[in-house]
Scaffold this motif. Structure first.
Motif, PDB file in Angstrom:
ATOM      1  N   GLN A   1      10.199  -5.274  12.111  1.00  0.00           N
ATOM      2  CA  GLN A   1      11.130  -5.473  10.991  1.00  0.00           C
ATOM      3  C   GLN A   1      11.643  -6.916  10.879  1.00  0.00           C
ATOM      4  O   GLN A   1      11.976  -7.359   9.789  1.00  0.00           O
ATOM      5  CB  GLN A   1      12.338  -4.537  11.133  1.00  0.00           C
ATOM      6  CG  GLN A   1      11.921  -3.087  11.346  1.00  0.00           C
ATOM      7  CD  GLN A   1      12.741  -2.090  10.571  1.00  0.00           C
ATOM      8  OE1 GLN A   1      12.989  -2.266   9.384  1.00  0.00           O
ATOM      9  NE2 GLN A   1      13.167  -1.030  11.209  1.00  0.00           N
TER      10      GLN A   1
ATOM     11  N   THR B   1      19.109  -1.888   5.116  1.00  0.00           N
ATOM     12  CA  THR B   1      19.376  -0.464   4.889  1.00  0.00           C
ATOM     13  C   THR B   1      20.881  -0.278   4.726  1.00  0.00           C
ATOM     14  O   THR B   1      21.666  -1.081   5.256  1.00  0.00           O
ATOM     15  CB  THR B   1      18.907   0.391   6.081  1.00  0.00           C
ATOM     16  OG1 THR B   1      19.484   1.694   5.964  1.00  0.00           O
ATOM     17  CG2 THR B   1      19.349  -0.168   7.416  1.00  0.00           C
TER      18      THR B   1
ATOM     19  N   ILE C   1      11.998   3.921  10.210  1.00  0.00           N
ATOM     20  CA  ILE C   1      13.256   4.670  10.354  1.00  0.00           C
ATOM     21  C   ILE C   1      13.053   5.655  11.493  1.00  0.00           C
ATOM     22  O   ILE C   1      12.527   6.746  11.298  1.00  0.00           O
ATOM     23  CB  ILE C   1      13.629   5.496   9.095  1.00  0.00           C
ATOM     24  CG1 ILE C   1      13.432   4.725   7.799  1.00  0.00           C
ATOM     25  CG2 ILE C   1      15.067   6.009   9.189  1.00  0.00           C
ATOM     26  CD1 ILE C   1      13.717   5.563   6.531  1.00  0.00           C
TER      27      ILE C   1
ATOM     28  N   SER D   1       0.810  -1.221   0.000  1.00  0.00           N
ATOM     29  CA  SER D   1       0.000   0.000   0.000  1.00  0.00           C
ATOM     30  C   SER D   1       0.838   1.262   0.000  1.00  0.00           C
ATOM     31  O   SER D   1       0.284   2.366   0.038  1.00  0.00           O
ATOM     32  CB  SER D   1      -0.923  -0.013   1.229  1.00  0.00           C
ATOM     33  OG  SER D   1      -0.210  -0.420   2.376  1.00  0.00           O
ATOM     34  N   SER D   2       2.148   1.127  -0.037  1.00  0.00           N
ATOM     35  CA  SER D   2       2.983   2.323   0.098  1.00  0.00           C
ATOM     36  C   SER D   2       4.372   2.053  -0.474  1.00  0.00           C
ATOM     37  O   SER D   2       4.825   0.902  -0.531  1.00  0.00           O
ATOM     38  CB  SER D   2       3.086   2.647   1.598  1.00  0.00           C
ATOM     39  OG  SER D   2       3.923   3.744   1.822  1.00  0.00           O
TER      40      SER D   2
HETATM   41  N1  LIG Z   1      12.397   4.529   2.272  1.00  0.00           N
HETATM   42  C1  LIG Z   1      13.663   4.486   2.638  1.00  0.00           C
HETATM   43  O1  LIG Z   1      14.387   5.501   2.668  1.00  0.00           O
HETATM   44  C2  LIG Z   1      14.291   3.166   3.032  1.00  0.00           C
HETATM   45  C3  LIG Z   1      15.675   3.140   3.243  1.00  0.00           C
HETATM   46  C4  LIG Z   1      16.263   1.947   3.645  1.00  0.00           C
HETATM   47  C5  LIG Z   1      15.490   0.817   3.822  1.00  0.00           C
HETATM   48  N2  LIG Z   1      14.147   0.858   3.588  1.00  0.00           N
HETATM   49  C6  LIG Z   1      13.359  -0.354   3.811  1.00  0.00           C
HETATM   50  O2  LIG Z   1      12.602  -0.685   2.660  1.00  0.00           O
HETATM   51  C7  LIG Z   1      11.381  -1.338   3.064  1.00  0.00           C
HETATM   52  C8  LIG Z   1      10.193  -0.648   2.405  1.00  0.00           C
HETATM   53  O3  LIG Z   1      10.189   0.707   2.867  1.00  0.00           O
HETATM   54  P1  LIG Z   1       9.187   1.830   2.325  1.00  0.00           P
HETATM   55  O4  LIG Z   1       9.951   3.091   2.399  1.00  0.00           O
HETATM   56  O5  LIG Z   1       8.537   1.403   1.063  1.00  0.00           O
HETATM   57  O6  LIG Z   1       8.113   1.831   3.543  1.00  0.00           O
HETATM   58  P2  LIG Z   1       6.618   2.388   3.598  1.00  0.00           P
HETATM   59  O7  LIG Z   1       6.360   3.380   2.526  1.00  0.00           O
HETATM   60  O8  LIG Z   1       6.402   2.801   5.035  1.00  0.00           O
HETATM   61  O9  LIG Z   1       5.728   1.080   3.324  1.00  0.00           O
HETATM   62  C9  LIG Z   1       5.676   0.078   4.308  1.00  0.00           C
HETATM   63  C10 LIG Z   1       4.556  -0.905   3.993  1.00  0.00           C
HETATM   64  O10 LIG Z   1       4.467  -1.830   5.084  1.00  0.00           O
HETATM   65  C11 LIG Z   1       3.126  -1.849   5.583  1.00  0.00           C
HETATM   66  N3  LIG Z   1       3.126  -2.054   7.039  1.00  0.00           N
HETATM   67  C12 LIG Z   1       3.566  -1.184   7.992  1.00  0.00           C
HETATM   68  N4  LIG Z   1       3.355  -1.685   9.212  1.00  0.00           N
HETATM   69  C13 LIG Z   1       2.754  -2.899   9.043  1.00  0.00           C
HETATM   70  C14 LIG Z   1       2.260  -3.891   9.930  1.00  0.00           C
HETATM   71  N5  LIG Z   1       2.329  -3.747  11.270  1.00  0.00           N
HETATM   72  N6  LIG Z   1       1.725  -5.017   9.403  1.00  0.00           N
HETATM   73  C15 LIG Z   1       1.641  -5.178   8.061  1.00  0.00           C
HETATM   74  N7  LIG Z   1       2.070  -4.262   7.162  1.00  0.00           N
HETATM   75  C16 LIG Z   1       2.626  -3.138   7.655  1.00  0.00           C
HETATM   76  C17 LIG Z   1       2.539  -0.495   5.219  1.00  0.00           C
HETATM   77  O11 LIG Z   1       1.129  -0.598   5.166  1.00  0.00           O
HETATM   78  P3  LIG Z   1       0.141   0.685   5.359  1.00  0.00           P
HETATM   79  O12 LIG Z   1       0.767   1.817   4.583  1.00  0.00           O
HETATM   80  O13 LIG Z   1      -1.152   0.205   4.777  1.00  0.00           O
HETATM   81  O14 LIG Z   1       0.039   0.951   6.835  1.00  0.00           O
HETATM   82  C18 LIG Z   1       3.184  -0.241   3.860  1.00  0.00           C
HETATM   83  O15 LIG Z   1       2.456  -0.890   2.852  1.00  0.00           O
HETATM   84  C19 LIG Z   1      11.360  -1.278   4.601  1.00  0.00           C
HETATM   85  O16 LIG Z   1      11.812  -2.484   5.130  1.00  0.00           O
HETATM   86  C20 LIG Z   1      12.336  -0.174   4.926  1.00  0.00           C
HETATM   87  O17 LIG Z   1      12.937  -0.344   6.207  1.00  0.00           O
HETATM   88  C21 LIG Z   1      13.526   2.013   3.189  1.00  0.00           C
END
Ligand SMILES: NC(=O)c1ccc[n+]([C@@H]2O[C@H](COP(=O)([O-])OP(=O)(O)OC[C@H]3O[C@@H](n4cnc5c(N)ncnc54)[C@H](OP(=O)(O)O)[C@@H]3O)[C@@H](O)[C@H]2O)c1
Length: 229
Positions: free
Chosen positions: A93, A121, A73, A10-11
């Motif tokens: 996580q 990360t 984060i 969803s995100s």
């Molecule tokens: N963005 C960055 O800068 C970055 C950098 C390094 C690593 N990462 C890693 O990459 C991965 C994806 O990150 P992203 O930036 O795409 O994150 P995001 O936009 O926050 O998306 C996270 C997704 O996980 C779902 N989610 C959150 N809590 C949940 C729960 N308790 N149960 C089930 N689903 C849950 C959310 O659902 P809802 O939205 O419906 O609540 C959303 O679909 C993560 O592991 C993150 O740590 C990201």
């Protein structure tokens, strides 16, 4: 057409990944707080991985791959984190990923050349101030990637992507002005921040048969941050 599970479609990265996979495969996607309707080739379901016994009844019997996208984060000086912060972050996580993988293993083993993609990360292997919480959980994810890749070979492949800062809702507080975006871009050798598509492209590759000889790897997708000074 293959069957993939995207936990957190969803995100951000999961959203880009599920749209990409759905161009030629079936996707079971999950949302938590931001409900997403099903669309072509994608069936969308509620899942909270923090529930003690999540309802996984929507999952297909056979899965060709899964990506686990929930993450956090939270950046603070180490002394200001409490033990409970580490436990809560670990549950989202790491334990969440473990729950999903354990549940999906029989379905993954029914497919040929199935694949698991996890997310770390850049900060797990390169030290940054105030990253102790996320680095602890993601360090565990990198360890899990290696151990599971060994244990599940040759049936299921397990790989991990370690992004640097990527423009998703998760990173909103770090990227919510043009100045912050530009400052973050300049910290990277490629002078850009990541896009969800940059990361989803690698994830889709690792889920596909094209990566059939790759397992147990951590891939840096980080604008050069982790390897170029
Ligand atoms: N963005 C960055 O800068 C970055 C950098 C390094 C690593 N990462 C890693 O990459 C991965 C994806 O990150 P992203 O930036 O795409 O994150 P995001 O936009 O926050 O998306 C996270 C997704 O996980 C779902 N989610 C959150 N809590 C949940 C729960 N308790 N149960 C089930 N689903 C849950 C959310 O659902 P809802 O939205 O419906 O609540 C959303 O679909 C993560 O592991 C993150 O740590 C990201």
């Amino acid at each position: 057409m293959k069957n993939y599970l995207v936990v957190g479609h969803s995100s951000g990265i999961g959203k880009a990944l599920s749209a990409k996979l759905a161009e030629s495969h079936y996707v079971t996607g999950t949302y938590y707080k931001n409900e997403v309707a099903s669309f072509q080739n994608v069936s969308s379901h509620y899942l909270n991985v923090l529930d003690e016994q999540p309802d996984f009844s929507f999952l297909p019997d056979k899965l060709d791959g899964l990506a686990y996208c929930p993450g956090a984060i939270q950046l603070k000086p180490f002394a200001r984190f409490k033990e409970d912060d580490f436990i809560a972050d670990f549950k989202l996580q790491v334990t969440g990923a473990i729950k999903v993988i354990q549940h999906c293993l029989p379905a993954l083993k029914k497919a040929e050349n199935s694949s698991i993609v996890l997310f770390s990360t850049v900060a797990a292997r390169l030290g940054f101030n105030f990253h102790s919480l996320v680095s602890t959980s993601k360090g565990a994810i990198e360890g899990l990637t290696k151990a599971l890749a060994a244990e599940l070979a040759p049936t299921v492949r397990v790989n991990c992507i370690a992004p640097s800062i990527t423009n998703t809702p998760l990173a909103y507080s770090l990227l919510n002005t043009q100045e912050k975006i530009e400052a973050n871009a300049q910290r990277h050798p490629l002078k850009k921040i990541g896009t969800p598509a940059d990361i989803a492209t690698m994830a889709a590759y690792l889920l596909s048969e094209e990566s059939q000889w790759i397992t147990g790897q951590i891939f840096s997708v980080d604008g050069g941050m982790s390897s170029i000074k």
